[in-house]
Design an enzyme around this catalytic site. Structure first.
Site, PDB file in Angstrom:
ATOM      1  N   GLY A  46     -12.015  -9.446   1.479  1.00 25.21           N
ATOM      2  CA  GLY A  46     -13.127  -8.917   0.705  1.00 25.21           C
ATOM      3  C   GLY A  46     -13.268  -9.671  -0.607  1.00 25.21           C
ATOM      4  O   GLY A  46     -12.273 -10.146  -1.168  1.00 25.21           O
ATOM      5  N   HIS A 133     -12.572  -0.795  -2.687  1.00 26.80           N
ATOM      6  CA  HIS A 133     -11.944  -1.779  -3.588  1.00 26.80           C
ATOM      7  C   HIS A 133     -13.007  -2.738  -4.157  1.00 26.80           C
ATOM      8  O   HIS A 133     -13.016  -3.007  -5.362  1.00 26.80           O
ATOM      9  CB  HIS A 133     -10.866  -2.540  -2.797  1.00 26.80           C
ATOM     10  CG  HIS A 133     -10.216  -3.670  -3.518  1.00 26.80           C
ATOM     11  ND1 HIS A 133      -8.864  -3.692  -3.811  1.00 26.80           N
ATOM     12  CD2 HIS A 133     -10.701  -4.842  -3.990  1.00 26.80           C
ATOM     13  CE1 HIS A 133      -8.571  -4.817  -4.436  1.00 26.80           C
ATOM     14  NE2 HIS A 133      -9.662  -5.541  -4.561  1.00 26.80           N
ATOM     15  N   GLU A 134     -13.905  -3.206  -3.273  1.00 24.39           N
ATOM     16  CA  GLU A 134     -14.904  -4.195  -3.715  1.00 24.39           C
ATOM     17  C   GLU A 134     -15.980  -3.547  -4.591  1.00 24.39           C
ATOM     18  O   GLU A 134     -16.433  -4.162  -5.559  1.00 24.39           O
ATOM     19  CB  GLU A 134     -15.535  -4.897  -2.508  1.00 24.39           C
ATOM     20  CG  GLU A 134     -14.549  -5.644  -1.597  1.00 24.39           C
ATOM     21  CD  GLU A 134     -13.626  -6.589  -2.327  1.00 24.39           C
ATOM     22  OE1 GLU A 134     -13.999  -7.094  -3.406  1.00 24.39           O
ATOM     23  OE2 GLU A 134     -12.496  -6.813  -1.835  1.00 24.39           O
TER      24      GLU A 134
HETATM   25  C1  QAP Z   1      -9.079  -6.241  -1.024  1.00 22.44           C
HETATM   26  O1  QAP Z   1      -8.208  -8.425  -1.056  1.00 22.44           O
HETATM   27  C2  QAP Z   1      -8.098  -5.457  -0.184  1.00 22.44           C
HETATM   28  O2  QAP Z   1      -2.519 -11.942  -3.621  1.00 22.44           O
HETATM   29  C3  QAP Z   1      -9.304  -7.669  -0.587  1.00 22.44           C
HETATM   30  O3  QAP Z   1      -2.145 -14.517  -2.959  1.00 22.44           O
HETATM   31  C4  QAP Z   1      -6.858  -5.973   0.131  1.00 22.44           C
HETATM   32  O4  QAP Z   1      -8.670 -10.144   0.286  1.00 22.44           O
HETATM   33  C5  QAP Z   1      -8.417  -4.209   0.241  1.00 22.44           C
HETATM   34  C6  QAP Z   1      -5.270 -12.339  -1.260  1.00 22.44           C
HETATM   35  C7  QAP Z   1      -5.979  -5.242   0.907  1.00 22.44           C
HETATM   36  C8  QAP Z   1      -7.542  -3.472   1.019  1.00 22.44           C
HETATM   37  C9  QAP Z   1      -6.311  -3.994   1.368  1.00 22.44           C
HETATM   38  C10 QAP Z   1      -4.414 -11.779  -2.167  1.00 22.44           C
HETATM   39  C11 QAP Z   1      -5.083 -13.675  -0.907  1.00 22.44           C
HETATM   40  C12 QAP Z   1      -6.397 -11.603  -0.682  1.00 22.44           C
HETATM   41  C13 QAP Z   1      -3.367 -12.516  -2.713  1.00 22.44           C
HETATM   42  C14 QAP Z   1      -7.937  -9.658  -0.544  1.00 22.44           C
HETATM   43  C15 QAP Z   1      -3.189 -13.842  -2.380  1.00 22.44           C
HETATM   44  C16 QAP Z   1      -4.056 -14.417  -1.461  1.00 22.44           C
HETATM   45  C17 QAP Z   1      -6.755 -10.355  -1.086  1.00 22.44           C
HETATM   46 CO    CO Z   2     -10.191  -7.420  -5.402  1.00 21.13          CO
END
Ligand code: QAP
Ligand code: CO
Length: 180
Positions: A46, A133-134
């Site tokens: 996201g 979250h977004e």
């Molecule tokens: C939001 O987050 C989300 O730390 C989207 O090193 C995440 O795409 C909602 C990401 C989990 C619900 C559950 C994070 C990539 C991506 C990192 C993401 C990283 C590389 C996060």
């Molecule tokens: Co975020």
């Protein structure tokens, strides 16, 4: 194909309240494509426009394993929600940190799609959590805001140090707000 710079916590620009998208035009669709490129290459599930320093109400999501379920939500609104779900969340603006956050486990969402068409959908589980979250990003809110101030402070200090140690200022290059 363009990969956009992502703002990192505690950048104050992440606290901006995003304004509604007024027109869904080719410029906006170019931004949407660039946001998908940026999210997929991370890889992430996201991304909100706020994170790429565009303060308009637009998010992109794909919680599939094979990038097969892209979802664009323009001016998204949660019109109903229910249940409770606690899950580990991360964020492209908070790289390297994952913590449990409690949210509704289903949401009913009204938005516009990529062509400006009205859209209403119900999401549950990971997709519902991701949408919440977004949308938080569009309101200047981050998942670290739900943690204890001690945890948040630890994360802030580590990311501040990482930003200092990064001589080229990567991920912090877009000082000018894009005007869309
Ligand atoms: C939001 O987050 C989300 O730390 C989207 O090193 C995440 O795409 C909602 C990401 C989990 C619900 C559950 C994070 C990539 C991506 C990192 C993401 C990283 C590389 C996060
Ligand atoms: Co975020």
């Amino acid at each position: 194909m363009a990969i956009l710079d992502i703002l990192h916590f505690p950048d104050p620009r992440l606290r901006t309240l995003a304004k509604p998208v007024e027109e869904v035009d080719d410029d906006l669709r170019q931004l949407i494509d660039d946001m998908f490129d940026t999210m997929y290459q991370a890889p992430g599930i996201g991304l909100a426009a706020t994170q790429v320093n565009v303060h308009r109400r637009l998010i992109v999501i794909d919680v599939s394993e094979d990038q097969s379920d892209p979802l664009v939500l323009i001016n998204p609104e949660i019109i109903d929600r229910g249940g409770v779900e606690s899950m580990d969340e991360g964020c492209l603006s908070v790289p390297g940190f994952y913590e449990k956050v409690s949210r509704a486990d289903w949401v009913q969402v009204r938005a516009s799609g990529r062509l400006g068409e009205p859209l209403e959908l119900r999401a549950e589980g990971l997709k519902a959590v991701c949408i919440q979250h977004e949308i938080d990003h569009l309101d200047g809110k981050l998942f670290v805001d739900y943690l204890s101030s001690l945890k948040r402070q630890r994360i802030r200090k580590k990311l501040e140090k990482e930003a200092r140690d990064r001589p080229d200022g990567r991920a912090d290059a877009s000082h000018k707000q894009q005007l869309i």
